[in-house]
Design an enzyme around this catalytic site. Structure first.
Site, PDB file in Angstrom:
ATOM      1  N   HIS A 178      56.754  90.352  10.988  1.00 52.47           N
ATOM      2  CA  HIS A 178      57.591  91.384  11.576  1.00 52.47           C
ATOM      3  C   HIS A 178      57.167  92.722  10.975  1.00 52.47           C
ATOM      4  O   HIS A 178      58.009  93.543  10.594  1.00 52.47           O
ATOM      5  CB  HIS A 178      59.070  91.103  11.305  1.00 52.47           C
ATOM      6  CG  HIS A 178      59.622  89.974  12.114  1.00 52.47           C
ATOM      7  ND1 HIS A 178      60.560  90.150  13.102  1.00 52.47           N
ATOM      8  CD2 HIS A 178      59.343  88.647  12.098  1.00 52.47           C
ATOM      9  CE1 HIS A 178      60.858  88.968  13.640  1.00 52.47           C
ATOM     10  NE2 HIS A 178      60.127  88.049  13.045  1.00 52.47           N
ATOM     11  N   HIS A 186      60.557  91.220  20.096  1.00 51.21           N
ATOM     12  CA  HIS A 186      60.487  90.356  18.915  1.00 51.21           C
ATOM     13  C   HIS A 186      59.485  90.928  17.916  1.00 51.21           C
ATOM     14  O   HIS A 186      59.833  91.816  17.147  1.00 51.21           O
ATOM     15  CB  HIS A 186      60.144  88.927  19.364  1.00 51.21           C
ATOM     16  CG  HIS A 186      60.171  87.915  18.277  1.00 51.21           C
ATOM     17  ND1 HIS A 186      59.945  86.569  18.510  1.00 51.21           N
ATOM     18  CD2 HIS A 186      60.379  88.026  16.944  1.00 51.21           C
ATOM     19  CE1 HIS A 186      60.032  85.903  17.372  1.00 51.21           C
ATOM     20  NE2 HIS A 186      60.281  86.770  16.403  1.00 51.21           N
ATOM     21  N   ASP A 195      36.934  97.685  16.927  1.00 54.00           N
ATOM     22  CA  ASP A 195      36.214  96.779  16.032  1.00 54.00           C
ATOM     23  C   ASP A 195      36.818  95.376  16.012  1.00 54.00           C
ATOM     24  O   ASP A 195      36.140  94.404  15.672  1.00 54.00           O
ATOM     25  CB  ASP A 195      36.219  97.334  14.603  1.00 54.00           C
ATOM     26  CG  ASP A 195      35.155  98.391  14.366  1.00 54.00           C
ATOM     27  OD1 ASP A 195      34.202  98.468  15.172  1.00 54.00           O
ATOM     28  OD2 ASP A 195      35.285  99.142  13.389  1.00 54.00           O
ATOM     29  N   TYR A 235      26.731  94.223  12.620  1.00 49.88           N
ATOM     30  CA  TYR A 235      27.526  94.624  11.463  1.00 49.88           C
ATOM     31  C   TYR A 235      27.460  93.562  10.383  1.00 49.88           C
ATOM     32  O   TYR A 235      27.524  92.365  10.659  1.00 49.88           O
ATOM     33  CB  TYR A 235      28.968  94.844  11.894  1.00 49.88           C
ATOM     34  CG  TYR A 235      29.881  95.305  10.775  1.00 49.88           C
ATOM     35  CD1 TYR A 235      30.015  96.644  10.459  1.00 49.88           C
ATOM     36  CD2 TYR A 235      30.608  94.372  10.029  1.00 49.88           C
ATOM     37  CE1 TYR A 235      30.848  97.076   9.449  1.00 49.88           C
ATOM     38  CE2 TYR A 235      31.452  94.793   9.003  1.00 49.88           C
ATOM     39  CZ  TYR A 235      31.557  96.124   8.724  1.00 49.88           C
ATOM     40  OH  TYR A 235      32.389  96.530   7.704  1.00 49.88           O
ATOM     41  N   HIS A 269      52.442  84.896  11.976  1.00 45.34           N
ATOM     42  CA  HIS A 269      53.545  85.629  12.599  1.00 45.34           C
ATOM     43  C   HIS A 269      54.183  86.522  11.546  1.00 45.34           C
ATOM     44  O   HIS A 269      54.512  86.066  10.448  1.00 45.34           O
ATOM     45  CB  HIS A 269      54.582  84.653  13.145  1.00 45.34           C
ATOM     46  CG  HIS A 269      55.827  85.300  13.665  1.00 45.34           C
ATOM     47  ND1 HIS A 269      55.804  86.336  14.585  1.00 45.34           N
ATOM     48  CD2 HIS A 269      57.142  85.072  13.393  1.00 45.34           C
ATOM     49  CE1 HIS A 269      57.045  86.696  14.866  1.00 45.34           C
ATOM     50  NE2 HIS A 269      57.882  85.957  14.154  1.00 45.34           N
TER      51      HIS A 269
END
Length: 233
Positions: A97, A172, A120, A230, A95
């Site tokens: 910001h 958020h 991708d 790839y 998480h």
């Protein structure tokens, strides 16, 4: 010390967020799960990244009960544990910001799949949740945040959490995940890059259509799935 290797991996994921400029001060967190033992390792709350060591990581069960650790776990723990319970294929959650991804979250906008860089890593737009109700915010807010993410992925238009390993929480910021702590941090870095590109694309041309389904398929499946071409075997 429980889960020494996982603690080190989670610590490294947290530090990668700092190195890549995705967090300020003590913002953000990363966690990892040991599926065999049903235990989660997560960053402690409010501890400066420069001071973090593996022994500072907090170990909890999948319901958030502390199993080992003297520090308070991340305040986002209930979101992490809910995602682990609902998305059983994932092994880590991040998480942040980060500036551009958070800007889309604050605007309540998904990040469109405008080009091959996006394709991708994300098989379609990075979704945004519905806005949380006042009741949800005043109640078990962190748990409700996780519920909003799960509802976006398992609701009316289901999404594969491994094909789209991120979600923007409305108002958020982003939550991102992967099979490993390294993968989750990597996906968070790429998410911020494609969010920045999307913002600039919209600035240049507000009505851009985005990547075609053919190009989305070509780029996503060349890196993912049994027929991926790839990289090295």
């Amino acid at each position: 010390m429980l889960l020494k290797e996982l603690r080190e991996e989670v610590l490294e994921a947290n530090l990668e967020l700092v190195r890549r400029g995705l967090v300020l001060y003590t913002f953000g967190n990363a966690s990892g799960v040991d599926r065999e033992q049903g235990l989660v390792v997560i960053k402690p709350s409010g501890v400066d990244y420069d001071d973090l060591k593996p022994e500072h990581m907090v170990v909890t069960d999948l319901d958030g009960k502390i199993v080992e650790g003297t520090l308070r776990p991340s305040s986002d723990l209930d979101t992490h544990t809910l995602l682990y319970r609902e998305f059983t294929e994932i092994g880590a959650v991040v998480h942040t910001h980060s500036e551009f991804a958070t800007s889309f979250a604050q605007a309540g906008l998904a990040i469109p799949a405008f080009g091959t860089t996006h394709a991708d890593y994300f098989y379609g737009p990075v979704p945004v949740t519905a806005a949380l109700t006042d009741e949800a915010i005043s109640g078990r807010y962190v748990h409700e945040t996780g519920l909003a993410i799960v509802e976006r992925f398992k609701g009316e238009h289901p999404l594969d959490p491994l094909a789209v390993p991120a979600c923007l929480v409305n108002g958020h910021a982003p939550f991102v995940w992967g099979r490993t702590a390294h993968d989750a941090a990597h996906n968070a870095v790429v998410l911020e890059a494609v969010a920045k590109m999307a913002y600039r694309t919209l600035t240049l041309q507000a009505d851009v259509l985005g990547v075609s389904q053919a190009l989305l398929d070509r780029h996503y499946f060349r890196k993912h799935g049994s027929a991926a071409t790839y990289g090295q075997k």
